[in-house]
Scaffold this motif. Structure first.
Motif, mmCIF file in Angstrom:
data_model
loop_
_atom_site.group_PDB
_atom_site.id
_atom_site.type_symbol
_atom_site.label_atom_id
_atom_site.label_comp_id
_atom_site.label_asym_id
_atom_site.label_seq_id
_atom_site.Cartn_x
_atom_site.Cartn_y
_atom_site.Cartn_z
ATOM 1 N N GLN A 68 -4.202 -9.356 6.052
ATOM 2 C CA GLN A 68 -5.569 -8.849 5.908
ATOM 3 C C GLN A 68 -6.475 -9.933 5.344
ATOM 4 O O GLN A 68 -6.112 -10.617 4.390
ATOM 5 C CB GLN A 68 -5.593 -7.630 4.985
ATOM 6 C CG GLN A 68 -6.929 -6.915 5.026
ATOM 7 C CD GLN A 68 -6.972 -5.706 4.106
ATOM 8 O OE1 GLN A 68 -6.639 -5.808 2.946
ATOM 9 N NE2 GLN A 68 -7.371 -4.574 4.641
ATOM 10 N N ARG B 111 -1.215 5.928 -5.481
ATOM 11 C CA ARG B 111 -1.013 4.827 -6.414
ATOM 12 C C ARG B 111 0.377 4.954 -7.027
ATOM 13 O O ARG B 111 1.002 6.014 -6.938
ATOM 14 C CB ARG B 111 -2.077 4.862 -7.516
ATOM 15 C CG ARG B 111 -3.465 4.657 -6.968
ATOM 16 C CD ARG B 111 -4.555 4.734 -8.027
ATOM 17 N NE ARG B 111 -5.862 4.525 -7.421
ATOM 18 C CZ ARG B 111 -6.342 3.334 -7.084
ATOM 19 N NH1 ARG B 111 -5.643 2.240 -7.314
ATOM 20 N NH2 ARG B 111 -7.528 3.222 -6.526
ATOM 21 N N MET C 185 0.853 -1.186 0.000
ATOM 22 C CA MET C 185 0.000 0.000 0.000
ATOM 23 C C MET C 185 0.892 1.240 0.000
ATOM 24 O O MET C 185 2.012 1.212 0.517
ATOM 25 C CB MET C 185 -0.911 0.024 1.231
ATOM 26 C CG MET C 185 -1.625 -1.289 1.520
ATOM 27 S SD MET C 185 -2.644 -1.870 0.169
ATOM 28 C CE MET C 185 -4.025 -0.731 0.303
ATOM 29 N N ILE D 83 -16.468 0.713 12.307
ATOM 30 C CA ILE D 83 -15.512 -0.358 12.651
ATOM 31 C C ILE D 83 -15.130 -1.153 11.398
ATOM 32 O O ILE D 83 -13.963 -1.533 11.231
ATOM 33 C CB ILE D 83 -16.044 -1.269 13.784
ATOM 34 C CG1 ILE D 83 -14.974 -2.279 14.204
ATOM 35 C CG2 ILE D 83 -17.327 -1.972 13.413
ATOM 36 C CD1 ILE D 83 -13.699 -1.683 14.775
ATOM 37 N N LEU E 28 -12.782 1.039 9.374
ATOM 38 C CA LEU E 28 -11.500 1.140 10.088
ATOM 39 C C LEU E 28 -10.644 -0.091 9.791
ATOM 40 O O LEU E 28 -9.457 0.017 9.469
ATOM 41 C CB LEU E 28 -11.756 1.295 11.587
ATOM 42 C CG LEU E 28 -10.548 1.455 12.502
ATOM 43 C CD1 LEU E 28 -10.908 2.309 13.727
ATOM 44 C CD2 LEU E 28 -9.991 0.121 12.972
ATOM 45 N N LYS E 29 -11.274 -1.262 9.879
ATOM 46 C CA LYS E 29 -10.516 -2.505 9.624
ATOM 47 C C LYS E 29 -10.009 -2.567 8.187
ATOM 48 O O LYS E 29 -8.959 -3.147 7.919
ATOM 49 C CB LYS E 29 -11.390 -3.739 9.916
ATOM 50 C CG LYS E 29 -11.662 -3.960 11.384
ATOM 51 C CD LYS E 29 -12.552 -5.159 11.605
ATOM 52 C CE LYS E 29 -11.770 -6.452 11.657
ATOM 53 N NZ LYS E 29 -11.179 -6.717 12.974
ATOM 54 N N ALA E 30 -10.778 -2.003 7.264
ATOM 55 C CA ALA E 30 -10.423 -2.117 5.850
ATOM 56 C C ALA E 30 -9.408 -1.079 5.403
ATOM 57 O O ALA E 30 -8.621 -1.333 4.485
ATOM 58 C CB ALA E 30 -11.681 -1.983 4.987
ATOM 59 N N SER E 31 -9.393 0.102 6.035
ATOM 60 C CA SER E 31 -8.675 1.208 5.397
ATOM 61 C C SER E 31 -7.779 2.047 6.290
ATOM 62 O O SER E 31 -7.009 2.856 5.777
ATOM 63 C CB SER E 31 -9.686 2.136 4.719
ATOM 64 O OG SER E 31 -10.443 2.831 5.694
ATOM 65 N N VAL E 32 -7.865 1.923 7.601
ATOM 66 C CA VAL E 32 -7.077 2.822 8.465
ATOM 67 C C VAL E 32 -5.707 2.198 8.757
ATOM 68 O O VAL E 32 -5.624 1.010 9.092
ATOM 69 C CB VAL E 32 -7.842 3.119 9.775
ATOM 70 C CG1 VAL E 32 -6.954 3.880 10.754
ATOM 71 C CG2 VAL E 32 -9.104 3.915 9.473
ATOM 72 N N PRO F 195 -1.177 -4.280 3.601
ATOM 73 C CA PRO F 195 -2.605 -4.055 3.836
ATOM 74 C C PRO F 195 -2.875 -3.981 5.344
ATOM 75 O O PRO F 195 -2.257 -4.693 6.126
ATOM 76 C CB PRO F 195 -3.263 -5.282 3.215
ATOM 77 C CG PRO F 195 -2.324 -5.668 2.111
ATOM 78 C CD PRO F 195 -0.948 -5.390 2.653
ATOM 79 N N VAL F 196 -3.804 -3.105 5.719
ATOM 80 C CA VAL F 196 -3.996 -2.788 7.132
ATOM 81 C C VAL F 196 -4.782 -3.894 7.849
ATOM 82 O O VAL F 196 -5.593 -4.601 7.240
ATOM 83 C CB VAL F 196 -4.697 -1.429 7.297
ATOM 84 C CG1 VAL F 196 -3.887 -0.348 6.580
ATOM 85 C CG2 VAL F 196 -6.123 -1.467 6.752
ATOM 86 N N THR F 197 -4.525 -4.024 9.144
ATOM 87 C CA THR F 197 -5.143 -5.110 9.923
ATOM 88 C C THR F 197 -5.545 -4.654 11.319
ATOM 89 O O THR F 197 -5.425 -5.399 12.289
ATOM 90 C CB THR F 197 -4.168 -6.304 10.038
ATOM 91 O OG1 THR F 197 -2.937 -5.825 10.618
ATOM 92 C CG2 THR F 197 -3.889 -6.933 8.698
ATOM 93 N N GLY F 198 -6.015 -3.406 11.437
ATOM 94 C CA GLY F 198 -6.425 -2.938 12.761
ATOM 95 C C GLY F 198 -7.830 -3.386 13.128
ATOM 96 O O GLY F 198 -8.423 -4.232 12.468
ATOM 97 N N GLY F 199 -8.345 -2.785 14.185
ATOM 98 C CA GLY F 199 -9.698 -3.089 14.638
ATOM 99 C C GLY F 199 -9.751 -4.233 15.609
ATOM 100 O O GLY F 199 -8.755 -4.843 15.925
ATOM 101 N N MET G 5 -3.839 8.085 0.807
ATOM 102 C CA MET G 5 -3.612 6.895 -0.018
ATOM 103 C C MET G 5 -3.307 7.320 -1.456
ATOM 104 O O MET G 5 -3.929 8.242 -1.991
ATOM 105 C CB MET G 5 -4.837 5.972 0.001
ATOM 106 C CG MET G 5 -5.137 5.354 1.362
ATOM 107 S SD MET G 5 -3.749 4.453 2.119
ATOM 108 C CE MET G 5 -3.584 3.088 0.977
ATOM 109 N N PHE H 13 -9.506 -0.188 -1.579
ATOM 110 C CA PHE H 13 -8.345 -0.303 -0.697
ATOM 111 C C PHE H 13 -7.558 -1.561 -1.037
ATOM 112 O O PHE H 13 -8.110 -2.517 -1.509
ATOM 113 C CB PHE H 13 -8.775 -0.351 0.761
ATOM 114 C CG PHE H 13 -9.439 0.906 1.194
ATOM 115 C CD1 PHE H 13 -8.706 2.062 1.380
ATOM 116 C CD2 PHE H 13 -10.801 0.953 1.358
ATOM 117 C CE1 PHE H 13 -9.319 3.231 1.759
ATOM 118 C CE2 PHE H 13 -11.427 2.128 1.740
ATOM 119 C CZ PHE H 13 -10.682 3.266 1.934
#
Lengths: 86, 145
Positions: B136, A66, A57, B112, B115-119, A82-86, A64, B145
């Motif tokens: 992911q 490209r 990314m 939520i 947030l999980k997909a893009s932050v 790729p993000v993995t928060g939450g 964001m 994303f």
């Protein structure tokens, strides 16, 4: 002509595997994020993964972006998985 | 309110803040995410969370702005912890206050999920067989994303 540079940041798995969280690179007028990625990947070894199978990314100035995004002096470019928060 | 912090938070304090001062709030929906003992692998003993200072907060604010455009909501509070977290600890809090329950539910779920997909936040699982960065999941991806 004075040299123009961008700051490049790496996060998470990329930061660890490249053993780098920040570096400064010279850029020329017209350079894109993709040009920076290609130059870094050409270092070989672990750096090749920047153009490998796993998605990378991109953010430019914390938005964001490209590979085709054009760069200007003092831009902050970030590469991360790729993000993995939450 | 957006906060990225290493410290824990108190859901009852956040709930009270969501109530606000007036009498026009009819619904509060909150989501709390916790560290569980399985993820990509079994035997997870904790998490390490990393963020991109500045961009993480901006990205959450953009989602909140979108939620305000899509639903009638009054207040939001989003807290995400970073650093080392042990099993059972709170990771994330999303709270939404609205006059109407449907708007509160929908906005909370959107925040939520987005947030999980893009932050910019990344989880590393610490486990009995070593540490590894979480990949992911396809189910967490969203178009764009």
């Amino acid at each position: 002509m004075s040299e123009t540079t961008v700051t490049v940041l790496f996060f998470a798995r990329l930061r660890e595997e490249l053993e780098t969280d920040r570096l400064t690179l010279p850029v020329s007028p017209g350079d894109t994020v993709g040009d920076v990625l290609s130059r870094l990947a050409a270092r070989g070894g672990r750096w090749a993964q920047l153009q490998g199978d796993q998605p990378v990314m991109i953010a430019v100035n914390q938005t964001m972006a490209r590979p085709g995004t054009a760069l200007s002096g003092d831009d902050e470019v970030a590469f991360f998985p790729p993000v993995t928060g939450g | 309110m957006i906060s990225i912090q290493t410290a824990d938070f108190a859901p009852d304090v956040e709930y009270q803040a969501l109530r606000g001062e007036g009498e026009d709030t009819g619904a509060i929906v909150t989501f709390t995410g916790l560290v569980r003992d399985f993820g990509d692998r079994q035997g997870v003993t904790g998490l390490f969370l990393e963020h991109y200072p500045g961009m993480t907060e901006q990205a959450i604010q953009a989602l909140i702005d979108q939620a305000h455009q899509r639903w009638q909501i009054q207040r939001t509070r989003v807290i995400h912890r970073v650093g080392n977290l042990d099993l059972g600890e709170r990771i994330v809090f999303v709270g939404v206050a609205s006059a109407h329950r449907k708007d509160a539910f929908a906005a909370c779920e959107y925040l939520i999920d987005a947030l999980k997909a893009s932050v910019p936040l990344w989880k590393k699982e610490r486990g009995t067989d070593g540490d590894h960065w979480v990949e992911q999941k396809a189910s967490d991806r969203q178009p764009g994303f």
